[in-house]
Design a protein around this motif. Structure first.
Motif, PDB file in Angstrom:
ATOM      1  N   ASP A  16       0.841  -1.191   0.000  1.00 52.57           N
ATOM      2  CA  ASP A  16       0.000   0.000   0.000  1.00 52.57           C
ATOM      3  C   ASP A  16       0.883   1.250   0.000  1.00 52.57           C
ATOM      4  O   ASP A  16       1.819   1.349   0.801  1.00 52.57           O
ATOM      5  N   TRP A  33       0.357   4.164   1.111  1.00 53.42           N
ATOM      6  CA  TRP A  33       0.328   4.851   2.407  1.00 53.42           C
ATOM      7  C   TRP A  33       1.258   4.168   3.403  1.00 53.42           C
ATOM      8  O   TRP A  33       1.921   4.820   4.209  1.00 53.42           O
ATOM      9  N   PHE A  34       1.324   2.827   3.330  1.00 53.25           N
ATOM     10  CA  PHE A  34       2.248   2.088   4.191  1.00 53.25           C
ATOM     11  C   PHE A  34       3.693   2.396   3.807  1.00 53.25           C
ATOM     12  O   PHE A  34       4.546   2.628   4.674  1.00 53.25           O
ATOM     13  N   SER A  76       4.620   5.922   5.070  1.00 51.65           N
ATOM     14  CA  SER A  76       4.786   6.014   6.519  1.00 51.65           C
ATOM     15  C   SER A  76       5.962   5.180   7.010  1.00 51.65           C
ATOM     16  O   SER A  76       6.702   5.598   7.911  1.00 51.65           O
ATOM     17  N   ALA A 104       0.157   6.267  11.133  1.00 51.20           N
ATOM     18  CA  ALA A 104      -0.137   5.828   9.769  1.00 51.20           C
ATOM     19  C   ALA A 104       0.498   4.473   9.485  1.00 51.20           C
ATOM     20  O   ALA A 104      -0.094   3.623   8.810  1.00 51.20           O
ATOM     21  N   LEU A 142      -1.646   1.761  11.198  1.00 55.40           N
ATOM     22  CA  LEU A 142      -2.949   1.583  10.557  1.00 55.40           C
ATOM     23  C   LEU A 142      -2.854   0.901   9.199  1.00 55.40           C
ATOM     24  O   LEU A 142      -3.804   0.242   8.762  1.00 55.40           O
ATOM     25  N   THR A 143      -1.728   1.065   8.517  1.00 58.24           N
ATOM     26  CA  THR A 143      -1.605   0.525   7.155  1.00 58.24           C
ATOM     27  C   THR A 143      -0.714  -0.706   7.078  1.00 58.24           C
ATOM     28  O   THR A 143      -0.374  -1.156   5.980  1.00 58.24           O
ATOM     29  N   TRP A 144      -0.340  -1.270   8.222  1.00 56.46           N
ATOM     30  CA  TRP A 144       0.545  -2.442   8.232  1.00 56.46           C
ATOM     31  C   TRP A 144      -0.074  -3.575   7.407  1.00 56.46           C
ATOM     32  O   TRP A 144      -1.251  -3.892   7.556  1.00 56.46           O
ATOM     33  N   PRO A 145       0.678  -4.204   6.489  1.00 52.21           N
ATOM     34  CA  PRO A 145       0.105  -5.257   5.633  1.00 52.21           C
ATOM     35  C   PRO A 145      -0.356  -6.464   6.431  1.00 52.21           C
ATOM     36  O   PRO A 145       0.282  -6.859   7.420  1.00 52.21           O
TER      37      PRO A 145
END
Length: 300
Positions: A47, A49-50, A53, A208, A211-214
Motif C-alpha cells: 500500500d 500509504w504504508f 509512513s 499511519a 494503521l496501514t501495516w500489511p
C-alpha cells in the motif's frame, strides 16, 4: 578523530567550497535518482500509504540515533516552524504524492517531472531571499525545466492525468522543502535538519504505519521490501546529508541545477531494474538539460 568527521560525508577534502558543493550535490542527486524506481517497486506490492509512513518512521529512527550520538542541541524556537515545513514537504508530501502516482504510471513517466525541482527550489529560495541569481539564470533554468516537462507530456501521449497532477504537487512541495532546508542548513548541521524534520513528523507517520501495516507481510515480494529499504535508508536520510551540504557549500541556485540530471539517472535505473522502455527521445532531452545546467551555473 572528531565525532563529526565520522558522521558527516567528506569526499571532497582539499577542494574549493563551490566545487565541493557540486560534488556533494551530485552524490545526493544520484541517490535521489533511485527514489521513484524504488518507490514503484515497493507500491506494486505494498500500500502506498504504508510505504510512505514506513520510510518516514524508519528514517526517523536513523535520525534519532544520529541526534543522540551527536548529543545535538534542541533547535531554537524560530527553527521549529522551519523544521515542520521541511518535514511536511519532504518527509510527508513528496513520498505520499509520488507513492500514489506510481500506482498509475511507470516510474519512467513520473521521473521526468523531478526535472522541475531545481526551478521550484530556486523560486522558493528567491522568495526567501537566499537566492539572488542574475536574470539569464532564470531563462536557462526555465529552458531546462520546460525541456523535461515537454518530454514528459510527449511520453504520455499528450495526456495530463491524475498521476501528473500528483507529480506536480510533489515537485511544488519538494521545492519548498529543499529551499527551507537549505536555509536552515546555514546555521544547523545538514544531518540535524533532516533528522529533526523526520522526528517532528513521527506523530503523523507512526500512527499511519500502524494503521496501514500489511495483513500478510510474509507474502510480499522481496523486490518490494528492497525498494522500501532503499527509500528509507538512502532517499529519506543519507541522500539529504549530501544534498543539503552541497546546497550550503555551492549555493542553492548553482547546485540545485544539478538535479536536472536526476530524471535521466532515474530513467536508466528504471530501465535496468524495472525493465521499463526508454525511447531515443531521452537523448535529446539529456542534451537540452546538459546545456541548460551549464548555462544556468554560469549565471547562478
Amino acid at each position: 578523530m572528531s565525532s563529526e568527521a565520522l558522521t558527516t560525508p567528506r569526499p571532497t577534502a582539499g577542494l574549493a567550497p563551490a566545487t565541493r558543493g557540486l560534488i556533494y550535490g551530485l552524490i545526493g542527486v544520484i541517490i535521489f535518482g533511485g527514489s521513484l524506481p524504488a518507490t514503484r517497486a515497493a507500491v506494486l506490492a505494498l500500500d502506498p500509504w504504508f510505504v510512505s509512513s514506513a520510510r518516514a518512521v524508519g528514517a526517523a529512527l536513523l535520525g534519532m540515533g544520529w541526534l543522540l550520538a551527536q548529543r545535538a542541541p534542541l533547535p531554537s524556537g524560530r527553527d521549529w516552524l522551519g523544521l515542520v515545513v521541511v518535514g511536511l514537504c519532504v518527509v510527508v508530501g513528496f513520498p505520499v504524492l509520488t507513492g500514489l502516482a506510481m500506482q498509475w504510471v511507470p516510474a519512467s513517466h513520473g521521473i521526468l517531472f523531478v526535472g522541475l525541482i531545481p526551478l521550484a527550489t530556486c523560486l522558493v529560495g528567491a522568495l526567501l531571499g537566499t537566492v539572488r541569481p542574475r536574470r539569464p539564470f532564470w531563462l536557462w533554468a526555465a529552458v531546462g525545466a520546460v525541456s523535461v516537462a515537454a518530454y514528459a507530456i510527449l511520453q504520455g501521449g499528450g495526456d495530463f492525468g491524475p498521476a501528473d497532477l500528483l507529480m506536480v504537487g510533489a515537485i511544488a512541495v519538494t521545492g519548498i522543502g529543499y529551499a527551507e532546508g537549505a536555509r536552515l542548513s546555514h546555521h544547523m548541521k545538514p544531518a540535524a535538519v533532516i533528522s529533526w524534520a523526520l522526528v517532528v513528523c513521527l506523530p503523523l507517520s507512526l500512527p499511519a504505519l500502524i494503521l496501514t501495516w500489511p495483513a500478510a507481510p510474509q507474502t510480499v515480494a522481496v523486490s518490494a521490501w528492497i525498494g522500501l529499504g532503499y527509500v528509507t535508508l538512502f532517499s529519506m536520510f543519507i541522500g539529504f546529508l549530501f544534498w543539503y551540504r552541497g546546497l550550503v557549500l555551492g549555493g542553492t541556485a548553482r547546485v540545485s541545477q544539478i538535479q536536472l540530471f536526476q530524471p535521466f539517472i532515474g530513467l536508466g535505473l528504471a530501465a535496468v531494474f524495472l525493465g521499463e522502455q526508454v525511447g531515443w527521445g531521452i537523448l535529446i532531452g539529456s542534451v537540452m538539460v546538459t546545456i541548460s545546467v551549464a548555462k544556468a551555473r554560469r549565471y547562478a
